[in-house]
Design an enzyme around this catalytic site. Structure first.
Site, mmCIF file in Angstrom:
data_model
loop_
_atom_site.group_PDB
_atom_site.id
_atom_site.type_symbol
_atom_site.label_atom_id
_atom_site.label_comp_id
_atom_site.label_asym_id
_atom_site.label_seq_id
_atom_site.Cartn_x
_atom_site.Cartn_y
_atom_site.Cartn_z
ATOM 1 N N HIS A 99 0.883 -1.309 0.140
ATOM 2 C CA HIS A 99 0.056 0.001 0.088
ATOM 3 C C HIS A 99 1.097 1.296 0.100
ATOM 4 O O HIS A 99 2.016 1.306 0.629
ATOM 5 C CB HIS A 99 -1.008 0.062 1.137
ATOM 6 C CG HIS A 99 -2.037 1.048 1.130
ATOM 7 N ND1 HIS A 99 -1.776 2.263 1.503
ATOM 8 C CD2 HIS A 99 -3.195 1.002 0.585
ATOM 9 C CE1 HIS A 99 -2.730 3.027 1.251
ATOM 10 N NE2 HIS A 99 -3.758 2.391 1.013
ATOM 11 N N SER A 211 -10.018 7.470 -3.534
ATOM 12 C CA SER A 211 -11.297 8.177 -3.382
ATOM 13 C C SER A 211 -12.614 7.643 -3.911
ATOM 14 O O SER A 211 -13.341 8.402 -4.678
ATOM 15 C CB SER A 211 -11.185 9.780 -4.184
ATOM 16 O OG SER A 211 -10.003 10.120 -3.024
HETATM 17 C C1 PEP Z 1 -6.840 3.291 0.217
HETATM 18 O O1 PEP Z 1 -6.478 3.663 1.196
HETATM 19 O O2 PEP Z 1 -6.323 2.219 -0.462
HETATM 20 C C2 PEP Z 1 -7.649 4.255 -0.604
HETATM 21 C C3 PEP Z 1 -8.033 4.037 -1.873
HETATM 22 O O3 PEP Z 1 -7.972 5.284 0.388
HETATM 23 P P1 PEP Z 1 -9.160 6.409 -0.123
HETATM 24 O O4 PEP Z 1 -10.405 5.687 -0.743
HETATM 25 O O5 PEP Z 1 -9.662 7.200 1.312
HETATM 26 O O6 PEP Z 1 -8.625 7.062 -1.133
#
Ligand code: PEP
Length: 248
Positions: A99, A211
């Site tokens: 990640h 997001s």
């Molecule tokens: C993530 O942490 O993998 C992620 C996609 O976060 P967000 O949906 O908040 O952008």
């Protein structure tokens, strides 16, 4: 991995929702989201909340659980860390690897990510390999090169067919900015090409992350090559994540 895995919805809770909040989340989510015949719903709570998740999800094998990270060694003097074997013993079926927050905050480079993926596979835990470019890399025309490097490093060492993949442009994570369906389709095409170049299984799911929310899930899932989503912020509320999982 098969068509039954699609659409694939994954929730990355990061450092949110302790055991009590996890139990409450699952209680509510069960009401909102009945089992479905196809697709997967996988949660990545903090490691300390995995046991609470499993207790609260009893009788709902469709609600799967994983860990957000493991140490690259099988055991040892690594204060504060957990191993892939321990994650498996605790009931984690899945794990995130690579990640972008791990890469940025904890120095998880390609070598470390590869070692973690190897330990996970040895322990029988299924990794979701996260890859993605920074804004600077994208603006410098390096999308292709970055994805090829991140994927190639891991697939030179393990069987490409064992993994699920998540394309997560770093500039779209937690920023409210989402890749357009065209951008996602283009990047997923690159990820697919790299998987196939390493002899990988053509149907391995590739998730989009960055997001994702109820308002954009339909258009993202409709983008060519997008088999599911990895959701951070919008997965922290049962109503919002249930609305996302109702799509597709
Ligand atoms: C993530 O942490 O993998 C992620 C996609 O976060 P967000 O949906 O908040 O952008």
């Amino acid at each position: 991995m098969s068509e039954i895995d699609k659409p694939f919805f994954a929730a990355n809770w990061k450092m949110h929702l302790g055991p009590a909040e996890t139990s409450e989340f699952v209680r509510r989510f069960r009401e909102l989201h009945p089992p479905r015949e196809r697709g997967r719903v996988v949660f990545f709570p903090p490691t300390l909340s995995v046991a609470a998740f499993r207790t609260a999800a009893e009788g709902r094998p469709d609600l799967e659980v994983g860990v957000q990270d493991v140490h690259q060694d099988a055991a040892g003097a690594h204060t504060g860390s957990v191993s892939a074997v321990m994650a498996a013993q605790a009931g984690a079926v899945w794990a995130l690897a690579g990640h972008s927050e791990r890469r940025r905050e904890f120095g998880d480079g390609d070598g470390l990510v590869t070692a973690k993926v190897s330990r996970l596979l040895e322990a029988g835990v299924r990794p979701i390999l996260c890859v993605g470019e920074t804004l600077e890399e994208r603006e410098n025309g390096r999308l292709d090169e970055v994805l090829a490097r991140q994927i190639g490093a891991v697939l030179d060492a393990v069987d490409a067919a064992e993994l699920v993949y998540a394309y997560e442009p770093v500039w779209a994570i937690g920023t409210g900015r989402t890749a357009s369906p065209d951008d996602a389709a283009n990047a997923h095409g690159i990820v697919r090409r790299e998987i196939e170049a390493h002899g990988g299984f053509a149907a391995a799911p590739i998730l989009y992350g960055g997001s994702v929310k109820p308002a954009n899930i339909e258009e993202l899932l409709a983008a060519p090559g997008v088999d599911g989503v990895l959701v951070g912020g919008a997965s922290l509320e049962p109503d919002s994540f249930a609305a996302i999982c109702a799509a597709g």
